[in-house]
Structure formats: C-alpha cells, structure tokens
Design an enzyme around this catalytic site. Sequence first.
Site, PDB file in Angstrom:
ATOM      1  N   THR A 123       0.869  -1.180   0.000  1.00 46.04           N
ATOM      2  CA  THR A 123       0.000   0.000   0.000  1.00 46.04           C
ATOM      3  C   THR A 123       0.903   1.227   0.000  1.00 46.04           C
ATOM      4  O   THR A 123       2.037   1.173   0.472  1.00 46.04           O
ATOM      5  CB  THR A 123      -0.897   0.047   1.255  1.00 46.04           C
ATOM      6  OG1 THR A 123      -0.047   0.109   2.388  1.00 46.04           O
ATOM      7  CG2 THR A 123      -1.791  -1.158   1.340  1.00 46.04           C
TER       8      THR A 123
ATOM      9  N   GLU B  16      -5.714  -3.910  -0.787  1.00 40.97           N
ATOM     10  CA  GLU B  16      -6.130  -5.089  -0.028  1.00 40.97           C
ATOM     11  C   GLU B  16      -7.275  -5.853  -0.698  1.00 40.97           C
ATOM     12  O   GLU B  16      -7.609  -6.956  -0.281  1.00 40.97           O
ATOM     13  CB  GLU B  16      -6.573  -4.674   1.386  1.00 40.97           C
ATOM     14  CG  GLU B  16      -5.446  -4.174   2.278  1.00 40.97           C
ATOM     15  CD  GLU B  16      -5.152  -2.680   2.118  1.00 40.97           C
ATOM     16  OE1 GLU B  16      -5.513  -2.109   1.073  1.00 40.97           O
ATOM     17  OE2 GLU B  16      -4.555  -2.105   3.035  1.00 40.97           O
TER      18      GLU B  16
ATOM     19  N   LYS C  45     -14.519  14.062  14.232  1.00 42.56           N
ATOM     20  CA  LYS C  45     -15.416  13.585  15.286  1.00 42.56           C
ATOM     21  C   LYS C  45     -15.688  14.740  16.240  1.00 42.56           C
ATOM     22  O   LYS C  45     -14.911  15.006  17.147  1.00 42.56           O
ATOM     23  CB  LYS C  45     -14.795  12.376  15.975  1.00 42.56           C
ATOM     24  CG  LYS C  45     -14.711  11.221  14.997  1.00 42.56           C
ATOM     25  CD  LYS C  45     -14.177   9.953  15.578  1.00 42.56           C
ATOM     26  CE  LYS C  45     -14.287   8.866  14.512  1.00 42.56           C
ATOM     27  NZ  LYS C  45     -13.085   8.094  14.315  1.00 42.56           N
TER      28      LYS C  45
ATOM     29  N   TRP D 207     -20.138  12.605  13.591  1.00 43.65           N
ATOM     30  CA  TRP D 207     -19.126  12.594  12.534  1.00 43.65           C
ATOM     31  C   TRP D 207     -19.432  13.648  11.474  1.00 43.65           C
ATOM     32  O   TRP D 207     -20.576  13.821  11.053  1.00 43.65           O
ATOM     33  CB  TRP D 207     -19.097  11.208  11.855  1.00 43.65           C
ATOM     34  CG  TRP D 207     -18.516  10.127  12.713  1.00 43.65           C
ATOM     35  CD1 TRP D 207     -18.200  10.225  14.040  1.00 43.65           C
ATOM     36  CD2 TRP D 207     -18.193   8.801  12.313  1.00 43.65           C
ATOM     37  NE1 TRP D 207     -17.694   9.037  14.489  1.00 43.65           N
ATOM     38  CE2 TRP D 207     -17.678   8.131  13.450  1.00 43.65           C
ATOM     39  CE3 TRP D 207     -18.267   8.100  11.114  1.00 43.65           C
ATOM     40  CZ2 TRP D 207     -17.259   6.797  13.412  1.00 43.65           C
ATOM     41  CZ3 TRP D 207     -17.853   6.786  11.074  1.00 43.65           C
ATOM     42  CH2 TRP D 207     -17.348   6.140  12.221  1.00 43.65           C
TER      43      TRP D 207
HETATM   44  P1  ADP Z   1      -3.513   3.633  -0.233  1.00 46.15           P
HETATM   45  O1  ADP Z   1      -4.639   3.257   0.679  1.00 46.15           O
HETATM   46  O2  ADP Z   1      -2.208   3.083   0.184  1.00 46.15           O
HETATM   47  O3  ADP Z   1      -3.490   5.086  -0.598  1.00 46.15           O
HETATM   48  P2  ADP Z   1      -4.870   2.292  -2.408  1.00 46.15           P
HETATM   49  O4  ADP Z   1      -4.548   2.510  -3.812  1.00 46.15           O
HETATM   50  O5  ADP Z   1      -5.068   0.928  -1.937  1.00 46.15           O
HETATM   51  O6  ADP Z   1      -3.698   2.925  -1.633  1.00 46.15           O
HETATM   52  O7  ADP Z   1      -6.055   3.241  -2.045  1.00 46.15           O
HETATM   53  C1  ADP Z   1      -7.270   2.777  -1.567  1.00 46.15           C
HETATM   54  C2  ADP Z   1      -8.118   3.920  -1.134  1.00 46.15           C
HETATM   55  O8  ADP Z   1      -8.323   4.838  -2.202  1.00 46.15           O
HETATM   56  C3  ADP Z   1      -9.498   3.507  -0.731  1.00 46.15           C
HETATM   57  O9  ADP Z   1      -9.537   2.985   0.566  1.00 46.15           O
HETATM   58  C4  ADP Z   1     -10.258   4.809  -0.879  1.00 46.15           C
HETATM   59  O10 ADP Z   1     -10.081   5.647   0.241  1.00 46.15           O
HETATM   60  C5  ADP Z   1      -9.594   5.452  -2.064  1.00 46.15           C
HETATM   61  N1  ADP Z   1     -10.398   5.214  -3.265  1.00 46.15           N
HETATM   62  C6  ADP Z   1     -10.251   4.247  -4.180  1.00 46.15           C
HETATM   63  N2  ADP Z   1     -11.181   4.351  -5.147  1.00 46.15           N
HETATM   64  C7  ADP Z   1     -11.939   5.412  -4.825  1.00 46.15           C
HETATM   65  C8  ADP Z   1     -13.088   6.053  -5.419  1.00 46.15           C
HETATM   66  N3  ADP Z   1     -13.631   5.630  -6.560  1.00 46.15           N
HETATM   67  N4  ADP Z   1     -13.599   7.130  -4.789  1.00 46.15           N
HETATM   68  C9  ADP Z   1     -13.078   7.599  -3.633  1.00 46.15           C
HETATM   69  N5  ADP Z   1     -12.009   7.047  -3.029  1.00 46.15           N
HETATM   70  C10 ADP Z   1     -11.448   5.972  -3.615  1.00 46.15           C
END
Ligand code: ADP
Length: 554
Positions: A189, A334, A443, A448
Amino acid sequence: MLGLMQNQPMMISSLLTHAARHHAKGDVVSRLNDGTIHRTTWFETERRARRLARVLQTLGVAESDRVGTLAWNDFRHLEVYYAAPGMGAICHTINPRLHPDDITYIINHAGDRVLFVDVSFAGLIRQIAPRIAESVRAVVMMTDEAGMCELALAPGMRLRCYEVLMDAADEDYAWPRFDENTASALCYTSGTTGRPKGVLYSHRSTILHAYAGAMPDVLGLRAIDRILPVVPMFHVNAWGIPHSAAMTGAALVMPGRHLDGASLAALLHEERVTMTCGVPTVWLGLLQHLRSSGEKLPTVKRIMTGGSATPPLLVEAFGADYGISVEQGWGMTELSPVGTYNAPKPAQVGLSRQAAERHALKQGRILSGIDMKIVDGDGKELPWDGVAFGDLMVRGPWIASAYYGDPPESALDADGWFATGDVATIDPDGFMEITDRSKDVIKSGGEWISSITLENIAVSHPAVAEAAVVAARHPKWDERPLLLVVPRPGHTIDPAAVLKVYEGKVAKWWLPDAVVVVPELPHTATGKLLKTALRTQYRDYLARGAEGPDSTHD
Ligand code: ADP
C-alpha cells in the site's frame, strides 16, 4: 459427499495459455520510452513468458522467491507478470514514485532476490543499491543490449540485460501446476496510513478477481475490445486488467511512461481503444488536451475511473462533449483491488441526465463474489438508506486476511470482516458512496463530519483550486473541521466568502471553524492528499487561539 468435477487448481499461467491458444493473434501493444510503438501478440507473449521463466531459473529464482519490478506498463513488464507466478515465484511490483527511503524499505521488507528495472529508473537503483544489497542479487535492465546503461551496483549484485538473457534461454519450459492458494504477487500500500504494508495475492484470488472484473457490469471485456490501462502495473496489478484481458482475449494497449493528455489521446485514437482505465487526474489531463486540440476519440466508449473520487466535471464533459461514459470503480490494494463498480440497475435506467450524473458520483455496488456492510463506532450494522454513514467493511476471497509478515488473519475482525478504513453510505439499491477515510472524518462532540463533503463544497467556490479539511483539536467538541484552501492562479481568497458557499448545503455545526489559505497542499506518490502531514501540522491550530466563531451542534 464431494462433487465429482475435475479438481484443477486455478493457475495464473492458464490465463496466458488460454489467450495464446484461443486468441493467438490478439494484439499486445506498448509505447516504449522513446515513444515508438512495439507490437506483439498473446501467442508471442506466452512464448516469451516461458523463456523468461527459464531466465528466472538461471538467475537463481526459486519457488516463493520475490521478483521485484520497477517498470512502466509495457510488454516486458507483462512477461514478468506471468513468468514469475507461473513458475511459483512472486511478482512484486514496486511503485517508483514513492520516496527512495520507502522503496528501500519495501524491497528489504519483501526480501526481493532479483529486480527487473526499466532503464528510466537506473538513477534510482544507483542511489539505493548499497542499501538493498543484502537481499537483491541481480538487477535486470528491461532493455536490449543497445539500450544498456552503465550502472555501478553494490558488491555481490550483478547487472544483467533482459534481452541478452532472453536470447540465451530456451522455450522448452512447461508451466507447472501447484496449489492454487500459492502466493503469486505482492503489492505494498502506498503508505498514506504509515509504513507501507505488503498485500500478498494468490493464484486463486487473482483468477477470481479477474473473472469478476471482466463481468458485463464491471469492465465488460470482450475479445473484440481493446483496453488501455493507464493505471500503472505497479499500482495494484493495474486493477487486474492484464489478467482480465488475457482471460477474455481483449487486445491490451500499454502506454509506457507517456501518460500526458496528448500522448494518451494519440494512443487511444491510433490503437482504436474501446475502454481505458485510470485515476481522475489522468482524465482531467486528457480532457484538457481534447479541449485545446479539438480532437475526438470516436472508438472510446468507456472510461473507468477510480483510486479517488470522480470529479463531476469528468462525467459531464466526457458524456456530453465526447459521447464517452465515465464509470467509477472503488477498491484498494487489499481488495486486489476492485470492490465496487457503478453500473446501473433497473432503477437507474431512464434517470434524467442530471440525476444520472449525480448517481455516477457514487462508488458503486459490490462485485459478485464479495460482500460489504457499514457499521457504527460500536460495530453495529447501519441501514442502507443512503444517509447513515459508517465504517465500510468487506469480506470475500480476493480480500486480504493479513499483511505480509503479520500473523494469519490479523487484518480481520472476529467475524472475518476487513475494515477498509473508508467511511461510506449505502443506498437502498446497494450503491455505496464514500464520505470519508475513517482517519479523516472529523469527530465533533461524538458526531461525525465528512471531510470530503466539506472539501467538495469548498472547491465549488470559483477562487478555490484545491481544498483539504482536517480535524483540529477543540477543548469543547474534541475535534472541529479546519479548511485549508489553495487559490487558483491570479485569484485571492476571502475566507468569509468561502464559508458562505456552505449555506444551505450542510448543517450549521458542520461549518469549518477556520479557513486557512495556503500556497499548496502535500500529496502522496499516488496523487492523494497527504492528510497525515496536514493533521500533524494543523492539529493544534484552533488550540493556539485561531478559532473562528464558536461552533454549536444545533
Ligand atoms: P492507499 O490506501 O495506500 O493510498 P490504495 O490505492 O489501496 O492505496 O487506495 C485505496 C483507497 O483509495 C481507498 O480505501 C479509498 O479511500 C480510495 N479510493 C479508491 N477508489 C476510490 C473512489 N472511486 N472514490 C473515492 N475514493 C477511492
């Protein structure tokens, strides 16, 4: 009683052998570093992947060894994608945009034995070589002999040339069969939430994800499609496209390092691409280019966008001006990574244009094969009314159960659910919409407040180029929203005018306590706002006596 069906393990190599046997002439196109186009086929890709498996053997790669890649989307990277897992090793894609310290940490944590490196990252390797010498035995430059560069490595590390090794290898390799739960690929990640963590995919999870991703209400891939993943192969398996394309026989068009609007428009047009996938920033660049050049993209029917929220402008402009449907997916490393996709159900057919454009901003409904729910702070499931928002939890066979090096199942709760770290609503039709990251939600007095909602409203002010809302400590309410805004070039921002745009759009107690004008905001290597840095910097902003009007929860 067990069923009496053949018990053949699901192997990633079988995707490629299927493509080679049944879609032999299917195109595999790459734009190389020098801008020229390289053409090959699924047949040839499988043949070369077998040759590469032999190369890996000669480099001393054994089962379960990690094979790192620092590479763009091109045919050689595709070959590593199949050869490493095909022989039982693990393809570890590394994001070259990360800080060199993070890259060093990731390579050492993964214990990469060999690195396959695009020549454009030679400088990076030179810089980190002494710090990765414990595990990395060889660096293979992904080029031919003429393209090789001088590169001093650490003692014990050998510099090799991809095509020289390929020329010396034979093709008599036969793909082995083994347990489908064997690890196939590793991806870290990007570290928005602390140290990068490794997600270790299996052959089984990859094949199931490839099936689900190819379905009509997701990528909807057919053999007559031509798909261009702009999303890098170093970013969560390019959303599974290299696998789904081989599975369906679709042509695969890869842009290499040329991701600007003009280069993408040319490749989409010249290669008659029907579908393309990437993050919103890329599509904003493409849109800008199309608008200034007057070009059209008649073959492109659909753009899949994901990785961060879809800006409304993309849906409106591509739909109305270019006849291209912008479709949103959501996922994370993940989740292999695709979790939801926004494709209509009967209730969405015939929506007015305005309602359809609003609906397109939702992240979508869950892919068949996995499941999701939203829960409150006590873990109680929340209703699917499109209003209640809570922590988004997922479970299913292509979702991580633990991070690489951690104890089994340590990423799951007692019932086997994985907390995504996103906060979302789910509407009665099952469409999920992200309202925040759990760490970013404010919060305030036990309630929220969604930072994303506040940011989206702030950027509707004409002088605001970018906005971030972070939680600042507050003596009475615990946390209150603080709005940081970057002015558009040539504009000045009046904080009171920005606060005015919130009127009638959110409850009064959601209003940011203060507006801070900043020249720029920090971003991660994948272009997301780096809220961790902002939180640290501004956590005590209000406590330092800079708070605005006394906030209430009326
Ligand atoms: P990291 O979490 O390490 O930045 P990832 O590429 O796994 O890398 O990112 C996942 C996160 O990206 C998701 O948990 C979400 O917060 C965000 N994300 C992914 N797709 C979308 C989407 N279509 N709209 C909004 N947020 C998104």
